[in-house]
Design a protein around this motif. Structure first.
Motif, PDB file in Angstrom:
ATOM      1  N   UNK A   1      29.905  56.582  33.434  1.00  0.00           N
ATOM      2  CA  UNK A   1      28.525  56.472  33.923  1.00  0.00           C
ATOM      3  C   UNK A   1      27.545  56.489  32.769  1.00  0.00           C
ATOM      4  N   UNK A   2      26.797  55.382  32.627  1.00  0.00           N
ATOM      5  CA  UNK A   2      25.862  55.228  31.506  1.00  0.00           C
ATOM      6  C   UNK A   2      24.432  55.362  32.016  1.00  0.00           C
ATOM      7  N   UNK A   3      23.584  56.063  31.277  1.00  0.00           N
ATOM      8  CA  UNK A   3      22.150  56.058  31.561  1.00  0.00           C
ATOM      9  C   UNK A   3      21.419  56.407  30.275  1.00  0.00           C
ATOM     10  N   UNK A   4      20.198  55.863  30.137  1.00  0.00           N
ATOM     11  CA  UNK A   4      19.405  56.199  28.961  1.00  0.00           C
ATOM     12  C   UNK A   4      18.565  57.449  29.221  1.00  0.00           C
ATOM     13  N   UNK A   5      18.524  57.880  30.479  1.00  0.00           N
ATOM     14  CA  UNK A   5      17.676  59.006  30.869  1.00  0.00           C
ATOM     15  C   UNK A   5      18.519  60.281  30.945  1.00  0.00           C
ATOM     16  N   UNK A   6      18.281  61.239  30.027  1.00  0.00           N
ATOM     17  CA  UNK A   6      19.103  62.456  30.030  1.00  0.00           C
ATOM     18  C   UNK A   6      19.017  63.236  31.345  1.00  0.00           C
ATOM     19  N   UNK A   7      17.874  63.173  32.040  1.00  0.00           N
ATOM     20  CA  UNK A   7      17.786  63.954  33.289  1.00  0.00           C
ATOM     21  C   UNK A   7      18.660  63.329  34.377  1.00  0.00           C
ATOM     22  N   UNK A   8      18.830  62.010  34.351  1.00  0.00           N
ATOM     23  CA  UNK A   8      19.734  61.355  35.302  1.00  0.00           C
ATOM     24  C   UNK A   8      21.180  61.789  35.024  1.00  0.00           C
ATOM     25  N   UNK A   9      21.542  61.817  33.754  1.00  0.00           N
ATOM     26  CA  UNK A   9      22.922  62.202  33.404  1.00  0.00           C
ATOM     27  C   UNK A   9      23.210  63.636  33.841  1.00  0.00           C
ATOM     28  N   UNK A  10      22.210  64.510  33.684  1.00  0.00           N
ATOM     29  CA  UNK A  10      22.408  65.910  34.078  1.00  0.00           C
ATOM     30  C   UNK A  10      22.612  66.001  35.588  1.00  0.00           C
ATOM     31  N   UNK A  11      21.781  65.284  36.320  1.00  0.00           N
ATOM     32  CA  UNK A  11      21.861  65.362  37.779  1.00  0.00           C
ATOM     33  C   UNK A  11      23.179  64.760  38.293  1.00  0.00           C
ATOM     34  N   UNK A  12      23.523  63.579  37.780  1.00  0.00           N
ATOM     35  CA  UNK A  12      24.754  62.933  38.233  1.00  0.00           C
ATOM     36  C   UNK A  12      25.976  63.742  37.801  1.00  0.00           C
ATOM     37  N   UNK A  13      25.883  64.338  36.605  1.00  0.00           N
ATOM     38  CA  UNK A  13      27.000  65.144  36.097  1.00  0.00           C
ATOM     39  C   UNK A  13      27.326  66.280  37.057  1.00  0.00           C
ATOM     40  N   UNK A  14      26.265  66.926  37.567  1.00  0.00           N
ATOM     41  CA  UNK A  14      26.460  68.022  38.527  1.00  0.00           C
ATOM     42  C   UNK A  14      27.099  67.491  39.810  1.00  0.00           C
ATOM     43  N   UNK A  15      26.563  66.363  40.285  1.00  0.00           N
ATOM     44  CA  UNK A  15      27.039  65.801  41.546  1.00  0.00           C
ATOM     45  C   UNK A  15      28.506  65.364  41.471  1.00  0.00           C
ATOM     46  N   UNK A  16      28.911  64.879  40.282  1.00  0.00           N
ATOM     47  CA  UNK A  16      30.245  64.289  40.165  1.00  0.00           C
ATOM     48  C   UNK A  16      31.258  65.235  39.522  1.00  0.00           C
TER      49      UNK A  16
END
Ligand SMILES: C[S@@+](CC[C@H](N)C(=O)[O-])C[C@H]1O[C@@H](n2cnc3c(N)ncnc32)[C@H](O)[C@@H]1O
Length: 292
Positions: free
Chosen positions: A52-67
């Motif tokens: 999962x790629x994103x340039x937005x660190x807050x998206x990565x944090x949120x998705x990381x928790x979810x997944x």
């Protein structure tokens, strides 16, 4: 994850169609991870490994928790998708997904500066305010009037761009989203019940700030290059400028067969339940050539 909070949700678009193209594949790269909605659906649909790629660190944090429950089947990567090459993904992959634009979390959070309906600093950088790239305020306050008009015309497909640029220059400096929305509305007037007059200007600035068209044009051929034979690339665009780039990139690439003659659209039910899906245009292609 506290998905119920306002500004903390993103309803994934055309999940059924995306899953139809990519379910059951071994390794898939989601180039626009966002809140991880598509990623979660794909992992649940039997995709073996999801990068999962994103340039937005807050998206990565949120998705990381979810997944997190998927353990090492999920790997987050912070990058612009134009930077993703074989070294990043570690070899040929079986699918690549792009769900373009911004997420609802980015749009709805006033402090990110994307929204014409909220008031916040005029920023619009997907990677966040710590990014070195110019913000929307830098463009609005720094560009000559004619360049501003061209930008609003090209990326906003806004025919009244000269009038808007003139009003912006007269009112500079403009540092907040609400002020910009008012200046544009003042220049164009408001039609009761019509879309907000600043909608296209905000779209144009967002595309320019994040170099969205350059990112997409550079990344699509690279994504095809990552695919193993039979691998698929699926792109959801949200306006005609983006969709045109996808259409010609697929048409002109001899390494793929196009799976969607025309872009697929969300069902009426989906649009009724998720108005942000309204403008979605999905195209897919399959790698046909044996990898060199
Ligand atoms: C529409 S959202 C994706 C939502 C996601 N599919 C989901 O289901 O939650 C788009 C995401 O792509 C990211 N993005 C947009 N352009 C990017 C680029 N060039 N490189 C990396 N990430 C990008 C944005 O930061 C945003 O989080």
């Amino acid at each position: 994850m506290t998905v119920a909070e306002p500004g903390n949700t993103h309803e994934p678009v055309m999940v059924t169609e995306v899953t139809e193209y990519l379910a059951g594949r071994d390794t898939v790269v989601d180039m626009t991870l966002g809140a991880g909605g598509h990623a979660a659906a794909l992992l649940e649909a039997g995709v073996g490994h999801l990068i999962g790629v994103d340039r937005d660190p807050s998206a990565l944090a949120m998705a990381g928790e979810r997944l997190a429950a998927h353990g090492d089947r999920f790997r987050p990567v912070r990058a612009r998708f134009s930077e993703v090459d074989e070294e990043v993904v570690g070899g040929p992959v079986d699918g690549v997904l792009f769900d373009l634009g911004v997420s609802s979390m980015q749009l709805d959070r006033a402090d990110r500066g994307f929204g014409y309906r909220t008031d916040g600093p005029l920023d619009m950088r997907m990677a966040g305010a710590s990014d070195d790239e110019p913000s929307a305020a830098d463009l609005v306050n720094g560009l000559p009037e004619s360049d501003l008009a061209d930008l609003i015309f090209e990326f906003g497909e806004e025919h009244r761009s000269r009038r808007i640029a003139r009003a912006i220059v007269r009112n500079r400096p403009i540092t907040t989203t609400d002020r910009l929305a008012r200046v544009v509305a003042g220049a164009l007037g408001r039609r009761p019940g019509g879309p907000h007059p600043a909608r296209r200007t905000f779209q144009a600035l967002r595309i320019a700030v994040n170099r969205e068209i350059e990112e997409l044009s550079a990344s699509l051929p690279q994504a095809v290059g990552l695919l193993a034979p039979g691998g698929r690339v699926v792109v959801i665009a949200y306006h005609s400028l983006e969709d045109r780039v996808v259409k010609y990139a697929f048409r002109d690439d001899e390494r793929v067969a196009v799976l969607t003659k025309k872009p697929r659209r969300p069902s009426e039910d989906e649009v009724a339940g998720n108005p942000r899906s309204r403008s979605a245009l999905l195209r897919a292609a399959e790698r046909v050539e044996v990898a060199a």
